[in-house]
Design an enzyme around this catalytic site. Structure first.
Site, mmCIF file in Angstrom:
data_model
loop_
_atom_site.group_PDB
_atom_site.id
_atom_site.type_symbol
_atom_site.label_atom_id
_atom_site.label_comp_id
_atom_site.label_asym_id
_atom_site.label_seq_id
_atom_site.Cartn_x
_atom_site.Cartn_y
_atom_site.Cartn_z
ATOM 1 N N LYS A 1 -27.010 -14.512 -3.711
ATOM 2 C CA LYS A 1 -27.829 -13.299 -3.847
ATOM 3 C C LYS A 1 -27.401 -12.311 -2.765
ATOM 4 O O LYS A 1 -27.738 -12.465 -1.596
ATOM 5 C CB LYS A 1 -29.304 -13.633 -3.717
ATOM 6 C CG LYS A 1 -30.217 -12.435 -3.975
ATOM 7 C CD LYS A 1 -31.691 -12.817 -3.989
ATOM 8 C CE LYS A 1 -32.572 -11.609 -4.279
ATOM 9 N NZ LYS A 1 -32.407 -10.525 -3.295
ATOM 10 N N ASP B 1 0.834 -1.212 0.000
ATOM 11 C CA ASP B 1 0.000 0.000 0.000
ATOM 12 C C ASP B 1 0.869 1.263 0.000
ATOM 13 O O ASP B 1 0.513 2.274 -0.619
ATOM 14 C CB ASP B 1 -0.913 0.005 1.238
ATOM 15 C CG ASP B 1 -1.899 -1.154 1.190
ATOM 16 O OD1 ASP B 1 -2.726 -1.277 2.102
ATOM 17 O OD2 ASP B 1 -1.813 -1.942 0.220
HETATM 18 C C1 LIG Z 1 -31.816 -9.878 -13.205
HETATM 19 C C2 LIG Z 1 -31.335 -9.701 -11.807
HETATM 20 C C3 LIG Z 1 -32.018 -8.826 -10.937
HETATM 21 C C4 LIG Z 1 -31.559 -8.671 -9.638
HETATM 22 C C5 LIG Z 1 -30.426 -9.392 -9.200
HETATM 23 C C6 LIG Z 1 -29.918 -9.268 -7.871
HETATM 24 C C7 LIG Z 1 -28.775 -9.994 -7.509
HETATM 25 C C8 LIG Z 1 -28.208 -9.899 -6.125
HETATM 26 N N1 LIG Z 1 -28.871 -9.233 -5.180
HETATM 27 O O1 LIG Z 1 -27.123 -10.429 -5.887
HETATM 28 C C9 LIG Z 1 -28.130 -10.842 -8.418
HETATM 29 C C10 LIG Z 1 -28.639 -10.970 -9.710
HETATM 30 O O2 LIG Z 1 -28.055 -11.773 -10.609
HETATM 31 C C11 LIG Z 1 -29.782 -10.248 -10.121
HETATM 32 N N2 LIG Z 1 -30.243 -10.384 -11.409
#
Ligand SMILES: Cc1ccc2cc(C(N)=O)cc(O)c2n1
Length: 324
Positions: A116, A32
């Protein structure tokens, strides 16, 4: 003896390269202290010759002055949300609905599977490789202009790392606050008698809605890209997974847990694997996102009123408030 402008351009290129290694590949090649030395060298050259300062210089991450309000941005392509399933049977019904709509027997549909992230969906527009605008998802049709705040996020490149950038490229992704940053933020807030945030998602939302980018900059937010909206002047790869790899190759951060799964069994195995990893990923997730990988099939399947037919969020059972 290279000209002043050549010295400045050379330093910018070097700094962008090391930002990419550090923030996107997690493989820094210099300490860094060396990065800071180069950064301050560039800053000094630019301060003594302000006419050479450009908006995409690594020194221009923090906006000049705070905004008084956010302007609205209309998404050229709506940012839709995802339908949810909560158990294997519902997921299998989702796959069956897809198979019923596709002519040939798709025994082994390939899915691009990812965690997600529990953050905020944003849209980031690059024109000729330069970050020109960023917006929140908002209601899917209209969002808030948070460009100045997004420019302060270290793992988002101000310039795409490619010699022939697309004329226009809209990166869609989730901005989130890692657990470590969340704990530090609440610790400092407590120490200063300020309000603390209930969870990393609220902290990320609060940090992005700051009118002063200097505050956002201190919040250590991160982006993980999950898709592409507008794409002009470029021929995109024909699978979702390859598109994400393409983004990654240009310096856009993509989650490293993403993988291709052939058929339902492999997808369910991925879901359980991510569920097991969940407690020590270092950031909040609330399930997985499973997408038909082939873009032509996605286009054939299209969208239901509000969500794509070709993607589903398979969520985890609701958990008592996450103890981060
Ligand atoms: C089409 C769509 C819409 C929201 C999404 C949201 C996430 C998420 N929150 O990681 C990932 C995805 O591939 C998404 N893909």
């Amino acid at each position: 003896q290279p000209s002043l402008q050549q010295q400045i351009e050379e330093l910018r290129k070097t700094l962008r390269h090391h930002e990419y290694l550090y923030h996107v590949l997690d493989t820094p090649e210099i300490p860094d202290s060396e990065y800071d030395r180069l950064f301050h060298q560039l800053k000094a050259l630019e301060n003594s010759h302000p006419e050479f300062i450009t908006a995409d210089s690594p020194t221009q991450r923090v906006g000049a002055k705070p905004l008084t309000s956010f302007s609205q941005i209309k998404h050229e392509i709506p940012m839709l949300s995802l339908d949810n399933v909560f158990n294997d049977d519902e997921f299998m019904a989702f796959v069956k609905r897809i198979q019923d709509r596709l002519p040939f027997s798709t025994e082994n549909l390939t899915f691009c599977c990812e965690p997600k992230l529990d953050g905020l969906a944003v849209s980031i527009l690059y024109e000729n490789g330069k970050l020109v605008r960023a917006a929140t998802r908002g209601d899917g049709q209209t969002g808030e202009d948070i460009t100045a705040n997004v420019r302060t996020i270290r793992n988002i490149p101000l310039q795409l790392l490619t010699d022939n950038p697309p004329a226009r490229l809209e990166v869609r992704g989730e901005i989130f606050m890692p657990h470590q940053a969340f704990e530090n933020l609440n610790e400092m807030a407590l120490a200063k008698g300020e309000k603390t945030f209930a969870n990393p998602r609220n902290a990320a939302a609060g940090s992005l809605r700051q009118l002063d980018p200097k505050v956002t900059r201190q919040r250590h937010l991160m982006l993980n890209a999950y898709g592409i909206g507008i794409a002009e002047g470029v021929l995109l790869p024909d699978t979702h997974y390859d598109r994400l790899q393409w983004l990654h190759s240009m310096g856009i951060p993509v989650n490293k847990e993403i993988e291709l799964c052939g058929g339902i069994e492999q997808v369910l195995k991925f879901y359980r694997n991510i569920q097991e990893k969940r407690p020590h990923l270092g950031y909040d997730i609330d399930g997985t996102v499973l997408k038909v990988n082939d873009i032509a099939l996605q286009e054939k399947l299209g969208f239901i009123s509000k969500a794509p037919r070709w993607a589903i969020a398979y969520k985890f059972p609701a958990q008592e408030e996450l103890t981060v």
